[in-house]
Design a protein around this motif. Structure first.
Motif, PDB file in Angstrom:
ATOM      1  N   PRO A 158       0.808  -1.222   0.000  1.00  0.00           N
ATOM      2  CA  PRO A 158       0.000   0.000   0.000  1.00  0.00           C
ATOM      3  C   PRO A 158       0.843   1.275   0.000  1.00  0.00           C
ATOM      4  CG  PRO A 158       0.014  -0.985   2.192  1.00  0.00           C
ATOM      5  CD  PRO A 158       0.704  -1.970   1.275  1.00  0.00           C
ATOM      6  N   ALA A 159       0.241   2.356  -0.484  1.00  0.00           N
ATOM      7  CA  ALA A 159       0.864   3.672  -0.396  1.00  0.00           C
ATOM      8  C   ALA A 159       1.042   4.022   1.086  1.00  0.00           C
ATOM      9  CB  ALA A 159      -0.034   4.696  -1.082  1.00  0.00           C
ATOM     10  N   PRO A 160       2.018   4.869   1.393  1.00  0.00           N
ATOM     11  CA  PRO A 160       2.811   5.708   0.492  1.00  0.00           C
ATOM     12  C   PRO A 160       4.155   5.108   0.083  1.00  0.00           C
ATOM     13  CG  PRO A 160       3.231   6.387   2.730  1.00  0.00           C
ATOM     14  CD  PRO A 160       2.269   5.232   2.814  1.00  0.00           C
ATOM     15  N   PHE A 161       4.340   3.798   0.264  1.00  0.00           N
ATOM     16  CA  PHE A 161       5.653   3.199   0.022  1.00  0.00           C
ATOM     17  C   PHE A 161       5.758   2.770  -1.436  1.00  0.00           C
ATOM     18  CE2 PHE A 161       4.481   2.092   4.495  1.00  0.00           C
ATOM     19  CZ  PHE A 161       5.250   3.079   5.086  1.00  0.00           C
ATOM     20  N   GLY A 162       6.558   3.494  -2.206  1.00  0.00           N
ATOM     21  CA  GLY A 162       6.675   3.249  -3.639  1.00  0.00           C
ATOM     22  C   GLY A 162       7.428   1.973  -3.956  1.00  0.00           C
ATOM     23  N   ASP A 163       6.823   1.154  -4.822  1.00  0.00           N
ATOM     24  CA  ASP A 163       7.442  -0.098  -5.263  1.00  0.00           C
ATOM     25  C   ASP A 163       7.367  -0.168  -6.777  1.00  0.00           C
ATOM     26  OD1 ASP A 163       8.396  -2.741  -5.475  1.00  0.00           O
ATOM     27  OD2 ASP A 163       6.362  -3.550  -5.300  1.00  0.00           O
ATOM     28  N   GLU A 164       8.508  -0.387  -7.417  1.00  0.00           N
ATOM     29  CA  GLU A 164       8.581  -0.395  -8.876  1.00  0.00           C
ATOM     30  C   GLU A 164       8.919  -1.772  -9.434  1.00  0.00           C
ATOM     31  OE1 GLU A 164       8.724   2.799 -11.012  1.00  0.00           O
ATOM     32  OE2 GLU A 164       7.669   3.686  -9.335  1.00  0.00           O
ATOM     33  N   GLY A 165       8.786  -2.804  -8.598  1.00  0.00           N
ATOM     34  CA  GLY A 165       8.891  -4.162  -9.106  1.00  0.00           C
ATOM     35  C   GLY A 165      10.302  -4.636  -9.389  1.00  0.00           C
ATOM     36  N   ALA A 166      10.395  -5.559 -10.348  1.00  0.00           N
ATOM     37  CA  ALA A 166      11.649  -6.270 -10.614  1.00  0.00           C
ATOM     38  C   ALA A 166      12.748  -5.376 -11.173  1.00  0.00           C
ATOM     39  CB  ALA A 166      11.388  -7.428 -11.576  1.00  0.00           C
TER      40      ALA A 166
END
Length: 418
Positions: A158-166
């Protein structure tokens, strides 16, 4: 007995591919903002790359383009394609899901506590145009990897923690089917540009994926500020090899020490900055290559964008690299210039999943026949050109939806249509 191999799932470049310049910190995206894009050519280039990989003997899958414009997202903002402000419509039209490296973070069976392959969908919440991708991506992943005895597909952090994947995750192991150490690369600061991968998100993904052996390392602030918005712009790993720029990580000495401690057989191929500058590495996307293991003990190959071949310092270094006794033995330039102009190279276009191909929904597995069928549909139905000023054109919007629907029908995936 199941056979685990690395399958590269490429995102098919969608019919709404355009250059709206939405990605802050992505030099290529910003440079080409407002130019005319060529969706048909872009998608055919992507198909040609997949065909090239099949010819190399590699396992290949694909993901469908998402529905664009995203009407559900626009409705949540109180508008629709006919009335949306130009900036919102551009964000709703983005074809950026083609960069499947940002679809999810994958921890394969040998690395996890429960012995299943785990995939956590990326939230991509740092950029508005990507923040609404995850629902469509999740739907595809739950179809492709539906066997819950072998796969676990998780909703995004969930936000606000940015995750951009592999794109900010790597794996070091003796072989694809052996237990490995997973490397989660996060950002803290990038000067004028946002650091997109938060350490809190990386830690959460590691927990969700039940990864047993992990290392968290900080991406270089200098690299982010120079335009390396994802770690895969400055580093790539495959099996026991880490191929990286000298300035990729904030504390490389301690990171390398941790890595060697956990995987003594690791080979770190570090490209010196005085041979290839950070600017040249980012411009050429040298590290946004697919580093792959070729069949029949033929060593490793780099599947590179042709831009790397066009850069003299980069190409000179690579010629010396393959002439040596190192693990990388072959260079395979591919033309993905339409994707490159929007900020994504060969590695951006694919999500790596170590699995038995027979356990994956076969509708998502590429064959020469399927790729030929896709090429025909793209050639006949994808728009030849799109200029950002055309995004509100009613006829264009209708043609984009029809084109995607025809591809879904041909692949037996019409259930993904809304």
């Amino acid at each position: 007995m199941s056979k685990l191999v690395e399958i590269n799932f490429d995102g098919i470049i969608g019919p709404s591919h355009n250059y709206a310049g939405l990605s802050i910190g992505n030099i290529a995206s910003s440079t080409h903002a407002g130019e005319t894009a060529y969706p048909r050519e872009a998608a055919l280039q992507g198909i040609a790359k997949m065909r090239h990989n099949l010819e190399l003997g590699l396992a290949q899958g694909f993901f469908m383009p998402l529905d664009r414009p995203n009407r559900t997202w626009l409705e949540a903002l109180g508008t629709d394609p006919a009335h949306a402000p130009r900036n919102l419509l551009a964000n709703a039209m983005s074809a950026s899901s083609m960069w499947a490296a940002n679809a999810a973070t994958v921890s394969p069976m040998p690395d996890t506590i429960d012995g299943r392959c785990h995939l956590t969908v990326a939230n991509l919440q740092t950029m508005p145009h990507r923040s609404h991708e995850w629902t469509g991506t999740l739907a595809q992943l739950r179809l492709a990897f539906a066997d819950e005895t072998r796969f676990a597909v998780h909703a995004p952090v969930p936000a606000p923690f940015g995750d951009e994947g592999a794109a900010n995750h790597m794996r070091i192991c003796a072989s694809h089917d052996s237990p490995g150490v997973e490397l989660f690369i996060y950002g803290v600061s990038g000067g004028p540009f946002p650091a997109r991968q938060h350490i809190e998100a990386s830690m959460a993904v590691a927990r969700l994926n039940e990864a047993q052996s992990v290392i968290f390392a900080q991406q270089s602030e200098q690299a982010i500020a120079a335009g390396a918005f994802h770690n895969d712009v400055v580093a790539v790993a495959n099996e026991h090899v880490l191929f990286t720029h000298e300035q990729a990580f904030e504390n490389p000495t301690s990171f390398y020490a941790d890595l060697r401690d956990q995987v003594p057989e690791v080979e770190i191929v570090e490209v010196p900055a005085d041979r290839v500058s950070l600017a040249d590495a980012i411009k050429s996307y040298l590290f946004n290559a697919q580093l792959v293991t070729l069949p029949d003990d033929a060593g490793m190959a780099l599947i590179l964008p042709t831009e790397a071949q066009d850069n003299q310092s980069v190409w000179d270094y690579l010629q010396e690299l393959i002439a040596g006794n190192g693990p990388i033995r072959r260079l395979c330039p591919v033309d993905v210039r339409q994707s490159m102009a929007n900020g994504g190279g060969p590695a951006c276009l694919r999500l790596r999943v170590v699995a038995d191909p027979e356990t994956v929904d076969q509708r998502f597995i590429a064959t020469p026949e399927k790729l030929a069928q896709m090429s025909d549909i793209i050639a006949n139905h994808w728009p030849e050109t799109i200029n950002p000023n055309q995004l509100s054109n009613v006829e264009l919007l209708n043609n984009i939806r029809v084109a995607r629907h025809k591809l879904l029908e041909a692949c037996g995936l019409a259930e993904l249509d809304r």
